[in-house]
Design a protein around this motif. Structure first.
Motif, mmCIF file in Angstrom:
data_model
loop_
_atom_site.group_PDB
_atom_site.id
_atom_site.type_symbol
_atom_site.label_atom_id
_atom_site.label_comp_id
_atom_site.label_asym_id
_atom_site.label_seq_id
_atom_site.Cartn_x
_atom_site.Cartn_y
_atom_site.Cartn_z
ATOM 1 N N ASP A 169 0.830 5.275 -0.191
ATOM 2 C CA ASP A 169 0.020 6.486 -0.096
ATOM 3 C C ASP A 169 0.959 7.672 -0.288
ATOM 4 O O ASP A 169 1.652 8.090 0.638
ATOM 5 C CB ASP A 169 -0.664 6.551 1.264
ATOM 6 C CG ASP A 169 -1.656 7.708 1.363
ATOM 7 O OD1 ASP A 169 -1.502 8.694 0.606
ATOM 8 O OD2 ASP A 169 -2.563 7.613 2.206
ATOM 9 N N TYR A 170 0.997 8.203 -1.501
ATOM 10 C CA TYR A 170 1.913 9.291 -1.824
ATOM 11 C C TYR A 170 1.546 10.582 -1.082
ATOM 12 O O TYR A 170 2.423 11.361 -0.711
ATOM 13 C CB TYR A 170 1.959 9.543 -3.333
ATOM 14 C CG TYR A 170 2.644 8.425 -4.081
ATOM 15 C CD1 TYR A 170 4.027 8.317 -4.079
ATOM 16 C CD2 TYR A 170 1.912 7.486 -4.790
ATOM 17 C CE1 TYR A 170 4.666 7.293 -4.763
ATOM 18 C CE2 TYR A 170 2.533 6.463 -5.468
ATOM 19 C CZ TYR A 170 3.916 6.372 -5.460
ATOM 20 O OH TYR A 170 4.538 5.360 -6.128
ATOM 21 N N ASP A 196 0.863 -1.181 0.000
ATOM 22 C CA ASP A 196 0.000 0.000 0.000
ATOM 23 C C ASP A 196 0.896 1.227 0.000
ATOM 24 O O ASP A 196 1.638 1.462 0.958
ATOM 25 C CB ASP A 196 -0.895 -0.010 1.230
ATOM 26 C CG ASP A 196 -1.843 1.181 1.285
ATOM 27 O OD1 ASP A 196 -1.938 1.928 0.288
ATOM 28 O OD2 ASP A 196 -2.493 1.357 2.327
ATOM 29 N N LYS A 248 0.362 10.922 1.931
ATOM 30 C CA LYS A 248 0.841 10.849 3.317
ATOM 31 C C LYS A 248 2.307 10.429 3.407
ATOM 32 O O LYS A 248 2.851 10.324 4.499
ATOM 33 C CB LYS A 248 -0.012 9.865 4.112
ATOM 34 C CG LYS A 248 -1.440 10.300 4.282
ATOM 35 C CD LYS A 248 -2.215 9.288 5.087
ATOM 36 C CE LYS A 248 -3.665 9.703 5.236
ATOM 37 N NZ LYS A 248 -4.440 8.701 5.983
ATOM 38 N N ASN A 249 2.920 10.167 2.255
ATOM 39 C CA ASN A 249 4.300 9.695 2.212
ATOM 40 C C ASN A 249 4.452 8.439 3.078
ATOM 41 O O ASN A 249 5.316 8.349 3.942
ATOM 42 C CB ASN A 249 5.275 10.788 2.663
ATOM 43 C CG ASN A 249 6.696 10.446 2.274
ATOM 44 O OD1 ASN A 249 6.929 9.708 1.345
ATOM 45 N ND2 ASN A 249 7.650 10.989 3.006
ATOM 46 N N LYS A 250 3.570 7.482 2.837
ATOM 47 C CA LYS A 250 3.520 6.280 3.660
ATOM 48 C C LYS A 250 3.593 5.036 2.780
ATOM 49 O O LYS A 250 2.903 4.949 1.765
ATOM 50 C CB LYS A 250 2.221 6.272 4.468
ATOM 51 C CG LYS A 250 2.092 5.118 5.412
ATOM 52 C CD LYS A 250 0.798 5.220 6.217
ATOM 53 C CE LYS A 250 0.611 4.009 7.102
ATOM 54 N NZ LYS A 250 -0.660 4.023 7.812
ATOM 55 N N PHE A 251 4.408 4.097 3.196
ATOM 56 C CA PHE A 251 4.557 2.829 2.482
ATOM 57 C C PHE A 251 4.259 1.703 3.463
ATOM 58 O O PHE A 251 4.853 1.642 4.541
ATOM 59 C CB PHE A 251 5.985 2.695 1.941
ATOM 60 C CG PHE A 251 6.236 1.401 1.235
ATOM 61 C CD1 PHE A 251 5.950 1.259 -0.108
ATOM 62 C CD2 PHE A 251 6.761 0.317 1.911
ATOM 63 C CE1 PHE A 251 6.172 0.065 -0.763
ATOM 64 C CE2 PHE A 251 6.991 -0.887 1.271
ATOM 65 C CZ PHE A 251 6.697 -1.003 -0.067
ATOM 66 N N THR A 252 3.345 0.835 3.112
ATOM 67 C CA THR A 252 3.000 -0.307 3.958
ATOM 68 C C THR A 252 3.225 -1.587 3.178
ATOM 69 O O THR A 252 2.766 -1.723 2.046
ATOM 70 C CB THR A 252 1.530 -0.241 4.415
ATOM 71 O OG1 THR A 252 1.304 1.013 5.039
ATOM 72 C CG2 THR A 252 1.195 -1.360 5.372
#
Length: 89
Positions: free
Chosen positions: A39-40, A37, A42-46
């Motif tokens: 999310d660009y 996942d 929020k600058n988040k990588f899961t």
């Protein structure tokens, strides 16, 4: 990596020749998953599958490009600010 079976989790790789291939290997190893996942906004990588692989959770891999034509001594000298002790060469 077999070293992690014996409690070695911090790796510093002096890369020169084929450094891009080494960086790609470890990047791909991290990103392999059944579920990713990104999310660009929020600058988040899961990466849910990677978190389950307990063998990798303790790893720290530092890849330092020390030059294409550097010999062993020069590569180690370039790491003098990073290395506290040398375990394996």
């Amino acid at each position: 990596m077999n070293y992690s079976k014996y409690g070695v989790y911090h790796f510093i790789i002096c890369a020169g020749y084929k450094s891009e291939a080494i960086k790609k290997y470890f990047s791909d190893l991290y990103h392999l998953s059944d579920f990713i996942d990104i999310d660009y906004k929020k600058n988040k990588f899961t990466n849910s599958n990677f978190k389950k692989k307990k063998e990798f959770q303790k790893w720290r891999v530092q890849i330092v490009d020390t030059g294409l034509y550097s010999n062993t001594g020069w590569r180690i000298k370039k790491l003098k600010n990073i290395l506290k002790e040398i375990i394996f060469i």
